[in-house]
Write a protein that holds these residues in place. Structure first.
Motif, mmCIF file in Angstrom:
data_model
loop_
_atom_site.group_PDB
_atom_site.id
_atom_site.type_symbol
_atom_site.label_atom_id
_atom_site.label_comp_id
_atom_site.label_asym_id
_atom_site.label_seq_id
_atom_site.Cartn_x
_atom_site.Cartn_y
_atom_site.Cartn_z
ATOM 1 N N LEU A 142 12.875 -3.760 3.033
ATOM 2 C CA LEU A 142 11.609 -4.310 2.399
ATOM 3 C C LEU A 142 10.564 -4.708 3.314
ATOM 4 C CD1 LEU A 142 10.900 -6.209 0.108
ATOM 5 C CD2 LEU A 142 11.885 -7.925 0.999
ATOM 6 N N PHE A 143 11.189 -5.042 4.595
ATOM 7 C CA PHE A 143 9.868 -5.427 5.564
ATOM 8 C C PHE A 143 9.259 -3.959 6.059
ATOM 9 C CE2 PHE A 143 11.848 -9.660 7.393
ATOM 10 C CZ PHE A 143 11.453 -10.246 5.969
ATOM 11 N N ALA A 145 8.418 -1.705 4.282
ATOM 12 C CA ALA A 145 7.507 -1.176 3.492
ATOM 13 C C ALA A 145 6.419 -2.005 3.686
ATOM 14 C CB ALA A 145 8.126 -1.301 2.097
ATOM 15 N N MET A 146 6.456 -3.222 4.020
ATOM 16 C CA MET A 146 5.458 -4.234 4.164
ATOM 17 C C MET A 146 4.672 -3.601 5.503
ATOM 18 S SD MET A 146 6.087 -8.003 3.267
ATOM 19 C CE MET A 146 7.466 -8.402 4.172
ATOM 20 N N GLN A 149 2.265 -0.974 6.097
ATOM 21 C CA GLN A 149 0.872 -0.614 5.726
ATOM 22 C C GLN A 149 -0.014 -1.686 6.477
ATOM 23 O OE1 GLN A 149 0.942 -1.431 1.334
ATOM 24 N NE2 GLN A 149 2.938 -1.462 1.376
ATOM 25 N N VAL A 150 0.394 -2.197 7.659
ATOM 26 C CA VAL A 150 -0.213 -2.998 8.599
ATOM 27 C C VAL A 150 -0.286 -2.480 9.902
ATOM 28 C CG1 VAL A 150 0.017 -5.311 9.510
ATOM 29 C CG2 VAL A 150 0.936 -4.949 7.272
ATOM 30 N N THR A 209 11.198 -8.377 -5.291
ATOM 31 C CA THR A 209 9.894 -8.375 -4.802
ATOM 32 C C THR A 209 9.337 -7.028 -4.453
ATOM 33 O OG1 THR A 209 11.012 -8.728 -2.570
ATOM 34 C CG2 THR A 209 10.363 -10.584 -3.984
ATOM 35 N N PHE A 212 5.942 -6.085 -5.642
ATOM 36 C CA PHE A 212 4.733 -6.725 -5.179
ATOM 37 C C PHE A 212 4.124 -5.787 -3.979
ATOM 38 C CE2 PHE A 212 6.998 -9.869 -7.425
ATOM 39 C CZ PHE A 212 5.735 -9.838 -8.758
ATOM 40 N N VAL A 213 5.161 -5.258 -3.119
ATOM 41 C CA VAL A 213 5.244 -4.897 -1.587
ATOM 42 C C VAL A 213 4.425 -3.440 -1.923
ATOM 43 C CG1 VAL A 213 6.183 -3.944 0.210
ATOM 44 C CG2 VAL A 213 6.851 -6.013 -0.854
ATOM 45 N N GLU A 215 2.438 -2.294 -4.315
ATOM 46 C CA GLU A 215 1.097 -2.377 -5.079
ATOM 47 C C GLU A 215 0.047 -1.563 -4.302
ATOM 48 O OE1 GLU A 215 -0.400 -5.843 -6.474
ATOM 49 O OE2 GLU A 215 1.363 -6.198 -7.801
ATOM 50 N N ALA A 216 -0.775 -0.967 -5.387
ATOM 51 C CA ALA A 216 -1.938 -0.026 -4.806
ATOM 52 C C ALA A 216 -2.926 -1.297 -4.080
ATOM 53 C CB ALA A 216 -2.543 0.715 -5.572
ATOM 54 N N LEU B 62 3.063 -14.940 -6.856
ATOM 55 C CA LEU B 62 3.218 -13.588 -7.253
ATOM 56 C C LEU B 62 3.314 -13.540 -8.877
ATOM 57 C CD1 LEU B 62 6.251 -12.387 -4.614
ATOM 58 C CD2 LEU B 62 3.702 -11.729 -4.932
ATOM 59 N N ARG B 65 -0.840 -14.837 -9.621
ATOM 60 C CA ARG B 65 -1.949 -14.471 -8.778
ATOM 61 C C ARG B 65 -2.981 -15.646 -8.746
ATOM 62 N NH1 ARG B 65 -0.846 -9.098 -7.355
ATOM 63 N NH2 ARG B 65 1.203 -9.060 -7.697
ATOM 64 N N ILE B 129 -3.150 -8.964 8.760
ATOM 65 C CA ILE B 129 -3.820 -8.308 7.658
ATOM 66 C C ILE B 129 -5.190 -8.786 7.165
ATOM 67 C CG2 ILE B 129 -3.243 -7.785 5.258
ATOM 68 C CD1 ILE B 129 -0.296 -8.298 5.768
ATOM 69 N N ARG B 134 -3.642 -8.408 -0.017
ATOM 70 C CA ARG B 134 -2.602 -7.822 0.266
ATOM 71 C C ARG B 134 -1.625 -8.882 1.274
ATOM 72 N NH1 ARG B 134 -3.022 -2.267 3.662
ATOM 73 N NH2 ARG B 134 -3.191 -1.413 1.517
ATOM 74 N N ARG B 137 -0.044 -11.219 -1.007
ATOM 75 C CA ARG B 137 1.181 -10.679 -1.268
ATOM 76 C C ARG B 137 2.369 -10.571 -0.500
ATOM 77 N NH1 ARG B 137 0.951 -5.109 -2.480
ATOM 78 N NH2 ARG B 137 -1.506 -5.170 -2.444
ATOM 79 N N PHE B 138 2.164 -9.893 0.728
ATOM 80 C CA PHE B 138 3.195 -9.758 1.720
ATOM 81 C C PHE B 138 3.673 -11.218 2.136
ATOM 82 C CE2 PHE B 138 1.870 -5.407 3.208
ATOM 83 C CZ PHE B 138 2.190 -4.792 2.181
ATOM 84 N N VAL B 141 6.181 -12.507 -0.451
ATOM 85 C CA VAL B 141 7.329 -12.046 -0.184
ATOM 86 C C VAL B 141 7.979 -12.601 1.027
ATOM 87 C CG1 VAL B 141 8.684 -9.683 0.024
ATOM 88 C CG2 VAL B 141 6.696 -10.065 -1.597
#
Lengths: 216, 215
Positions: A142-143, A145-146, A149-150, A209, A212-213, A215-216, B62, B65, B129, B134, B137-138, B141
């Protein structure tokens, strides 16, 4: 998804080879850091074993989604039809198999270098390792994937993962210690229950969750 | 309204300090040192309250929004980390004369410090971030994962070791504390809770203004 990742891994073998080498190096480092005194090493063995698992796990898990970026498959993942949680489960299964393979190798290396009699304790140890690895991989996937993107992901991933995994580490080290001392699994039942609860909670939160991770 | 809340909070804190440090009797074995309890215990209460609010606000964000929920989670996490830090600091000051050490790996110290690093990571993630949506959202989570982790941390650390004095409040059976101490503690609980609400509303407002200024 699992199939694709395993196929890539089998073809390239890059992760597994590198991690095997990394595990070997870890053993050297542990040995150098603690000196050759066997008594002292024996006491710290469960901790060292899990430290090895976690460090190599950090490297393996952190790459889960980075490879998708490097190979320009990220958009494909985002656009994939169907439920995003399927991607999570697929990645989790792939990571789980990869980590179990590394752990098996590390375990053999530990047995070899530290003169452990693994055959007698193997069934109990396998239960502890399986439960602990699911918990590690569930949060780790999970982490990963987050953080993929960072920016500064190599830094952020362990910083987020390690505190969350603290209870898992405590439980696995205590349970491993008991098993290595030849105690039955019943004597550490409370730790195993905690690990099982952690597995259920982490996987459930991950499945719920993950949408939500990614999402585009 | 904000002024009023601030004023009431200040009055409550002063009243709590006076009750704790002047009116409440000196503890027999620990002496005056024990009075730090009037800051220590309410701090840890606020920390748990704050992280609970982070969980609820994260789930709401979540699902709906709503940016307000995200700002609430952010503000609450910051205040929570602050009070977790205060808990550790006051605990250390209390621990030095009574246990003879600033720090031991006792069960509750350990679990509070794990909480501390977990939510520090949460703030770090938010800071790293740039994309606001984004990040929200993160963080949501992570806020959910961290909250679900709290009971696991609690039990694992409790079984790992314990040395801390058992909690004297909220345990079954007749209370061991005189009424005046309970009263002083309750006043401090209320004052700290007001302080939490005050901090969070102020911080959430600043976050909203920042977002508006950027837009």
């Amino acid at each position: 998804m699992v199939w694709k990742d395993l196929l890539v891994e089998r073809r390239s073998k890059e992760t597994l080879n590198a991690l095997f080498f990394f595990g070997l190096l870890l053993l050297f480092v542990f040995q150098f850091a603690l000196g050759p005194d066997r008594e002292r090493l024996a006491g710290t063995l469960p901790g060292l074993l899990w430290l090895g698992f976690i460090l190599s796990g950090l490297l393996a898990l952190g790459r889960t989604f980075v490879v998708e970026r490097e190979n320009d498959c990220w958009e494909g993942l985002l656009l994939a039809p169907g439920d995003k949680s399927a991607i999570y489960v697929g990645k989790l299964a792939g990571n789980l198999l990869l980590m179990l393979a590394i752990e098996a190798i590390l375990l053999v290396l530990f047995g070899f270098f530290f003169n452990l009699d693994l055959a007698n304790v193997l069934p109990g140890l396998a239960v502890v390792i399986a439960l602990g690895t699911v918990a590690l991989a569930a949060v780790g996937t999970l982490f990963a994937a987050m953080t993929a993107q960072v920016r500064a992901r190599e830094l952020l991933f362990p910083v987020l993962l390690l505190p969350v995994e603290a209870p898992v580490l405590l439980a696995t080290v205590k349970a491993t210690e008991a098993v290595l001392l030849g105690e039955t699994l019943g004597s550490v039942a409370h730790w195993l229950k905690l690990l099982a609860a952690a597995d259920v909670v982490y996987v459930a939160v991950g499945v719920l969750t993950f949408d939500f991770v990614l999402e585009a | 309204m904000r002024r009023l809340l601030g004023g009431v909070t200040l009055a409550g804190l002063v009243a709590g300090l006076v009750m704790g440090f002047a009116i409440a009797p000196r503890e027999a074995t620990q002496g005056n040192v024990q009075r730090i309890m009037y800051l220590h215990v309410p701090s840890v209460w606020v920390a748990y309250l704050a992280f609970g609010v982070v969980l609820v606000a994260s789930v709401v964000y979540l699902m709906r929004r709503a940016e307000a929920a995200d700002r609430l989670a952010h503000a609450s996490a910051e205040v929570g980390v602050l009070f977790t830090g205060l808990t550790i600091a006051t605990g250390s000051i209390w621990g030095k004369p009574t246990w003879g050490a600033w720090w031991t790996w006792d069960a509750r110290l350990t679990s509070v410090s794990i909480l501390f690093v977990m939510y520090l990571g949460y703030l770090l993630l938010r800071g790293m971030i740039e994309d606001r949506e984004r990040g929200a959202r993160f963080a949501a989570v992570l806020g959910i994962v961290a909250a679900f982790n709290v009971p696991l941390v609690h039990f694992s650390v409790y079984w790992w070791r314990t040395l801390h004095q058992p909690p004297s409040l909220m345990k079954p059976g007749p209370g061991t504390m005189p009424d005046i101490i309970v009263a002083a503690l309750l006043v401090n609980f209320a004052a700290f809770t007001l302080l939490y609400v005050y901090f969070v509303t102020r911080r959430a407002r600043v976050l909203r203004l920042e977002a508006e200024a950027e837009a």
